[in-house]
Design a protein around this motif. Sequence first.
Motif, PDB file in Angstrom:
ATOM      1  N   LEU A  33      -2.924  11.846  -3.813  1.00 18.37           N
ATOM      2  CA  LEU A  33      -4.273  12.020  -4.353  1.00 18.37           C
ATOM      3  C   LEU A  33      -4.493  11.166  -5.599  1.00 18.37           C
ATOM      4  O   LEU A  33      -5.550  10.561  -5.776  1.00 18.37           O
ATOM      5  CB  LEU A  33      -4.530  13.494  -4.677  1.00 18.37           C
ATOM      6  CG  LEU A  33      -4.691  14.424  -3.476  1.00 18.37           C
ATOM      7  CD1 LEU A  33      -4.754  15.878  -3.937  1.00 18.37           C
ATOM      8  CD2 LEU A  33      -5.921  14.064  -2.671  1.00 18.37           C
ATOM      9  N   ARG A  34      -3.482  11.114  -6.464  1.00 20.77           N
ATOM     10  CA  ARG A  34      -3.621  10.352  -7.707  1.00 20.77           C
ATOM     11  C   ARG A  34      -3.712   8.842  -7.458  1.00 20.77           C
ATOM     12  O   ARG A  34      -4.476   8.142  -8.105  1.00 20.77           O
ATOM     13  CB  ARG A  34      -2.456  10.637  -8.655  1.00 20.77           C
ATOM     14  CG  ARG A  34      -2.569  11.939  -9.377  1.00 20.77           C
ATOM     15  CD  ARG A  34      -1.401  12.125 -10.349  1.00 20.77           C
ATOM     16  NE  ARG A  34      -1.580  13.371 -11.070  1.00 20.77           N
ATOM     17  CZ  ARG A  34      -2.242  13.492 -12.206  1.00 20.77           C
ATOM     18  NH1 ARG A  34      -2.793  12.435 -12.761  1.00 20.77           N
ATOM     19  NH2 ARG A  34      -2.361  14.660 -12.788  1.00 20.77           N
ATOM     20  N   TYR A  35      -2.870   8.350  -6.560  1.00 22.58           N
ATOM     21  CA  TYR A  35      -2.770   6.901  -6.363  1.00 22.58           C
ATOM     22  C   TYR A  35      -3.561   6.381  -5.173  1.00 22.58           C
ATOM     23  O   TYR A  35      -3.783   5.179  -5.064  1.00 22.58           O
ATOM     24  CB  TYR A  35      -1.299   6.491  -6.235  1.00 22.58           C
ATOM     25  CG  TYR A  35      -0.524   6.639  -7.524  1.00 22.58           C
ATOM     26  CD1 TYR A  35      -0.511   5.617  -8.469  1.00 22.58           C
ATOM     27  CD2 TYR A  35       0.170   7.802  -7.814  1.00 22.58           C
ATOM     28  CE1 TYR A  35       0.179   5.739  -9.660  1.00 22.58           C
ATOM     29  CE2 TYR A  35       0.868   7.950  -9.003  1.00 22.58           C
ATOM     30  CZ  TYR A  35       0.872   6.912  -9.920  1.00 22.58           C
ATOM     31  OH  TYR A  35       1.553   7.061 -11.103  1.00 22.58           O
ATOM     32  N   GLY A  36      -3.928   7.265  -4.254  1.00 17.77           N
ATOM     33  CA  GLY A  36      -4.688   6.844  -3.091  1.00 17.77           C
ATOM     34  C   GLY A  36      -3.867   6.105  -2.044  1.00 17.77           C
ATOM     35  O   GLY A  36      -4.425   5.443  -1.167  1.00 17.77           O
ATOM     36  N   VAL A  37      -2.539   6.181  -2.155  1.00 17.89           N
ATOM     37  CA  VAL A  37      -1.647   5.539  -1.182  1.00 17.89           C
ATOM     38  C   VAL A  37      -0.468   6.477  -0.915  1.00 17.89           C
ATOM     39  O   VAL A  37      -0.150   7.329  -1.745  1.00 17.89           O
ATOM     40  CB  VAL A  37      -1.107   4.176  -1.698  1.00 17.89           C
ATOM     41  CG1 VAL A  37      -2.224   3.157  -1.841  1.00 17.89           C
ATOM     42  CG2 VAL A  37      -0.341   4.338  -2.996  1.00 17.89           C
ATOM     43  N   PRO A  38       0.213   6.304   0.234  1.00 19.11           N
ATOM     44  CA  PRO A  38       1.404   7.115   0.500  1.00 19.11           C
ATOM     45  C   PRO A  38       2.539   6.777  -0.466  1.00 19.11           C
ATOM     46  O   PRO A  38       2.540   5.716  -1.091  1.00 19.11           O
ATOM     47  CB  PRO A  38       1.790   6.746   1.931  1.00 19.11           C
ATOM     48  CG  PRO A  38       0.655   5.974   2.487  1.00 19.11           C
ATOM     49  CD  PRO A  38      -0.142   5.440   1.340  1.00 19.11           C
ATOM     50  N   VAL A  39       3.508   7.671  -0.534  1.00 21.19           N
ATOM     51  CA  VAL A  39       4.647   7.522  -1.441  1.00 21.19           C
ATOM     52  C   VAL A  39       5.866   7.036  -0.665  1.00 21.19           C
ATOM     53  O   VAL A  39       6.119   7.494   0.446  1.00 21.19           O
ATOM     54  CB  VAL A  39       4.959   8.873  -2.126  1.00 21.19           C
ATOM     55  CG1 VAL A  39       6.214   8.776  -2.979  1.00 21.19           C
ATOM     56  CG2 VAL A  39       3.778   9.331  -2.957  1.00 21.19           C
ATOM     57  N   ARG A  40       6.603   6.129  -1.262  1.00 23.01           N
ATOM     58  CA  ARG A  40       7.895   5.706  -0.710  1.00 23.01           C
ATOM     59  C   ARG A  40       8.976   6.011  -1.746  1.00 23.01           C
ATOM     60  O   ARG A  40       9.154   5.271  -2.714  1.00 23.01           O
ATOM     61  CB  ARG A  40       7.893   4.219  -0.393  1.00 23.01           C
ATOM     62  CG  ARG A  40       9.246   3.786   0.147  1.00 23.01           C
ATOM     63  CD  ARG A  40       9.220   2.367   0.635  1.00 23.01           C
ATOM     64  NE  ARG A  40      10.569   2.006   1.015  1.00 23.01           N
ATOM     65  CZ  ARG A  40      11.072   0.805   0.877  1.00 23.01           C
ATOM     66  NH1 ARG A  40      10.340  -0.167   0.390  1.00 23.01           N
ATOM     67  NH2 ARG A  40      12.299   0.563   1.244  1.00 23.01           N
ATOM     68  N   ASP A  43       0.815  -1.219   0.000  1.00 22.19           N
ATOM     69  CA  ASP A  43       0.000   0.000   0.000  1.00 22.19           C
ATOM     70  C   ASP A  43       0.849   1.269   0.000  1.00 22.19           C
ATOM     71  O   ASP A  43       0.506   2.269   0.639  1.00 22.19           O
ATOM     72  CB  ASP A  43      -0.982   0.017   1.184  1.00 22.19           C
ATOM     73  CG  ASP A  43      -2.093  -0.992   0.990  1.00 22.19           C
ATOM     74  OD1 ASP A  43      -2.470  -1.231  -0.179  1.00 22.19           O
ATOM     75  OD2 ASP A  43      -2.570  -1.553   1.990  1.00 22.19           O
ATOM     76  N   ARG A  44       1.958   1.241  -0.714  1.00 21.33           N
ATOM     77  CA  ARG A  44       2.807   2.421  -0.904  1.00 21.33           C
ATOM     78  C   ARG A  44       3.263   2.467  -2.355  1.00 21.33           C
ATOM     79  O   ARG A  44       3.586   1.434  -2.944  1.00 21.33           O
ATOM     80  CB  ARG A  44       4.040   2.382  -0.004  1.00 21.33           C
ATOM     81  CG  ARG A  44       3.721   2.604   1.456  1.00 21.33           C
ATOM     82  CD  ARG A  44       4.986   2.653   2.278  1.00 21.33           C
ATOM     83  NE  ARG A  44       4.663   3.034   3.627  1.00 21.33           N
ATOM     84  CZ  ARG A  44       4.683   4.274   4.085  1.00 21.33           C
ATOM     85  NH1 ARG A  44       5.031   5.251   3.300  1.00 21.33           N
ATOM     86  NH2 ARG A  44       4.363   4.544   5.331  1.00 21.33           N
ATOM     87  N   LEU A  45       3.290   3.671  -2.890  1.00 22.86           N
ATOM     88  CA  LEU A  45       3.795   3.864  -4.252  1.00 22.86           C
ATOM     89  C   LEU A  45       5.309   3.987  -4.194  1.00 22.86           C
ATOM     90  O   LEU A  45       5.839   4.877  -3.533  1.00 22.86           O
ATOM     91  CB  LEU A  45       3.204   5.140  -4.860  1.00 22.86           C
ATOM     92  CG  LEU A  45       3.818   5.580  -6.187  1.00 22.86           C
ATOM     93  CD1 LEU A  45       3.511   4.577  -7.296  1.00 22.86           C
ATOM     94  CD2 LEU A  45       3.334   6.972  -6.567  1.00 22.86           C
ATOM     95  N   LEU A  46       5.998   3.090  -4.859  1.00 21.09           N
ATOM     96  CA  LEU A  46       7.456   3.177  -4.956  1.00 21.09           C
ATOM     97  C   LEU A  46       7.775   4.173  -6.059  1.00 21.09           C
ATOM     98  O   LEU A  46       7.365   4.001  -7.213  1.00 21.09           O
ATOM     99  CB  LEU A  46       8.038   1.804  -5.276  1.00 21.09           C
ATOM    100  CG  LEU A  46       9.516   1.644  -4.958  1.00 21.09           C
ATOM    101  CD1 LEU A  46       9.728   1.645  -3.443  1.00 21.09           C
ATOM    102  CD2 LEU A  46      10.045   0.348  -5.534  1.00 21.09           C
TER     103      LEU A  46
END
Length: 199
Positions: free
Chosen positions: A140-147, A120-123
């Motif tokens: 906002l675009r992906y609906g998940v936190p960024v890593r 549930d994180r955008l790499l």
Amino acid sequence: MRQNANLMHALRQQLSDINVKRDEFGRLPLLDVLVKQGQLSREQKQEVEDYCTRTGISERDAVVQMKLVAADLAAQALALQLGRSFVDLEDMLPEDSVLDMLPRNLVKKHSVLPLFIDDDRLLLACVDEPEPRLDEELRLRYGVPVRPVIVTTRALQQAIAKYYAPGMRDEAAAQAAMAAASASKGGSAKSAAREPRKA
């Protein structure tokens, strides 16, 4: 994808190693990390600082331009300074559905490359820590936190040229991909399909 699963396991191990190294290096500035690693002498560190002051470029770019440290070692030192993982983009195969959700103009503007979603994180491949506004835009675009993960500038430029060639993945396509992702999640990611805020 098995390749990405293996890579994520390696990244988790690398993050664990970074936490151990943080005890050794603390949050040292990039040049101090390179000195402590034996990549630079104290005299070279001073030369780099003077060069950065004269030219206005980053310390990482300076050590590479001055041919004191290889680009991958400079990027690894930056990753250590920031408490992030370093990845080699040649070992990565970004997922098309993730690439489709971010338009080419944003990728080029911010010099980033979305890779895939794991845990549930955008790499996100980047050459430096992403700005807070970009982080929020991606959330906002992906609906998940960024890593974020740190990569070399050259590898990122080559990957952007490969996956975001002119005419590929424009804003309209990104909006359609976000709407499709939102629908497949049963509407749980409505905020991900929102129109991006204007700067």
